[in-house]
Enzyme design. Sequence first.
Site, PDB file in Angstrom:
ATOM      1  N   LEU A   1      27.144  58.838  21.888  1.00  0.00           N
ATOM      2  CA  LEU A   1      26.897  60.249  22.187  1.00  0.00           C
ATOM      3  C   LEU A   1      27.066  60.356  23.685  1.00  0.00           C
ATOM      4  CD1 LEU A   1      23.813  61.280  20.072  1.00  0.00           C
ATOM      5  CD2 LEU A   1      26.157  62.056  19.822  1.00  0.00           C
TER       6      LEU A   1
ATOM      7  N   TYR B   1      17.883  63.760  25.274  1.00  0.00           N
ATOM      8  CA  TYR B   1      17.403  63.849  23.889  1.00  0.00           C
ATOM      9  C   TYR B   1      15.876  63.766  23.872  1.00  0.00           C
ATOM     10  CZ  TYR B   1      18.476  63.319  18.841  1.00  0.00           C
ATOM     11  OH  TYR B   1      18.633  63.516  17.493  1.00  0.00           O
TER      12      TYR B   1
ATOM     13  N   ALA C   1      20.141  61.782  30.973  1.00  0.00           N
ATOM     14  CA  ALA C   1      21.330  62.291  30.297  1.00  0.00           C
ATOM     15  C   ALA C   1      21.475  61.659  28.930  1.00  0.00           C
ATOM     16  CB  ALA C   1      22.578  62.017  31.139  1.00  0.00           C
ATOM     17  N   SER C   2      22.150  62.368  28.043  1.00  0.00           N
ATOM     18  CA  SER C   2      22.420  61.909  26.689  1.00  0.00           C
ATOM     19  C   SER C   2      21.111  61.531  26.010  1.00  0.00           C
ATOM     20  CB  SER C   2      23.413  60.755  26.706  1.00  0.00           C
ATOM     21  OG  SER C   2      24.321  60.882  25.637  1.00  0.00           O
ATOM     22  N   GLY C   3      20.891  60.242  25.697  1.00  0.00           N
ATOM     23  CA  GLY C   3      19.640  59.855  25.068  1.00  0.00           C
ATOM     24  C   GLY C   3      18.433  60.209  25.913  1.00  0.00           C
TER      25      GLY C   3
END
Length: 618
Positions: free
Chosen positions: A9, A413, A408-410
């Site tokens: 992702l 999330y 960022a990303s995870g």
Amino acid sequence: MASKSTEILESDLTRKDHEDKRECKSELDNGGSFKGDDEYPSGEFEFKKPGVWKSSVVKLRMMVAYPWQRVRKGSVLNIKLRGKISDQVKRGFSSGLSLPQICENLIKAAYDPRISGVYLHIETLKCGWGKIEEIRRHILDYRKSGKFIIGYAPAWSEKEYYLGCACEELYAPPSAYFSLYGLNQRAQFFGGVLEKVGVEPQVHRIGKYKSAADRLIRKDMSEENREVLTTLLDHIYENWVDKISQAKGMKKEEIEHFINEGVYQVEKLKEDGWITDIKYDDEVTSMLKTKLGIAKEKKLPSVAYKKYSKVKKWTLGLSGGKDKIAVIRASGSISRVGGSFFSPSSGIVAEQFIEKIRKVRESKRYKAVIIRIDSPGGDVLASDLMWREISLLAESKPVIASMVDTAASGGYYMAMAAQTILSENLTLTGSIGVFRTKFNLGKLYERIGFNNEIISKGQFAELMAADRPFRPDEEKLYAESTQHMYKQFRDKAANARSMSVDKMEEIAQGRVWTGNDAASRGLVDAIGGFSRAVAIAKQKANIPQDKQVTLVELSRPSLSLTRILFGIGNSSLSQLVDGLTSSNEVQARMDGIMFQQSEGSSFADPIFALLKDYLNSP
């Protein structure tokens, strides 16, 4: 056989043209705030001189403190800023610098009657602009006490000077290594290398600007990636020029002229007012003796950063409030489970993080929770499991996500489960996107004489086979599953930020935003550091802003014989190898963004890691 697949992702780079930049700037006022930001308390530090009663209590506490917590009256706090800075609280045997302890030491020193001033040694730092901004803010907060803070910088460039110019005075030796030539960003491409060794990356990506996958399949930079990197560089550079011009009382044009002049003489720095004077360390020490009225032959009383970190805030009357706020720090790459005894995991281990979250949720001790996130992402299942636990926690207590260098990303999330998201203005965040890569190693196997035979049952049992490319039906399945993963991430983000899916789609697609850009687009609620996160936590928990609270750190690293014997963390080389090792796990990770200063700091060459990974394939 383990498959050669990396599913990511993506924390890709954002693409914004100059029109977008102007639009963003129009939403930001001179103070860096934006629409909706003013509904949150600023958390700005206000130095309040202790009264007679409080001063007496503090003196009594200092008298009964443990020997290792005692400080000689009139001491100078000596802090050396150099190398890597972690957002984790360090224990006694841990090496390296800790951002929370640096900041806490400066606040303690402001109130400690035994501390006369701070002597700050600044050398090359390895951290992002989020941590730099936090330290600079605390230097300026410390100065409100009226005590001196003197900077000494033998080796520095833009980041280090950003801190140094916040000091009351800044000195450098005549032979100082300094570099104020501007900033640059680099992107590396392995497409040609992989082609030569017989590796074919089969990339499936969704979104217009998925440049993180470019490093695997391209040999040069795409126009979209170039535009994105230029935009990010513009934000960092403009912020630097703006803050330096304010600190030095110079026009922005003067700052840029100096940078473009290519100055290399320390004398020129003094002449143009960039430093206070040219002095060696011993000369600055002698100057401090004179300042404090200490005889030349006597030693300057001082206390080192590490020892002063042992001084408790309670001793100085800076904690002890009845209301408690839990602080959970999450730093590094995300993994789902811990490592073995001989290879302990570093970074964010989901099973350990979830255990902390559940304890806080079940406890009635805490009025609110602050989750500090400094992560480029990692395993997407782990990220989703932590997101779920944070969401459940947020149903019972106020949860504030406070971003550091990267979330960022995870990392994002995790943050989007909180009621309020806070970031620094140059934090890298967002990256709501996905790409997946399967590596076809057929040609490589042929060249090295390796044969791999598979017996399978089921139409897609060999989907991840590394010795051949996808069949058409496999490629279709792979593409559809990639699209499904992206939609899950995007839709959860839209729901968390109260946006329509269409609106979220405009700002998702794997784009990485700076904190200010993310705030203007609704991904972040407010700009600020840890002190503002505490203020917002108080607000959400209905605790008066002037009331003292006790911050309970729940992420203090446990002392481990394994970590002492084998070291803590992984090298850059091993991290890259781990990132490309065969796995069916999906990754929510930011890849491929490198921020370099003008001197061209060295870094491990990942090409060798790639070759090592592929040549050692089973």
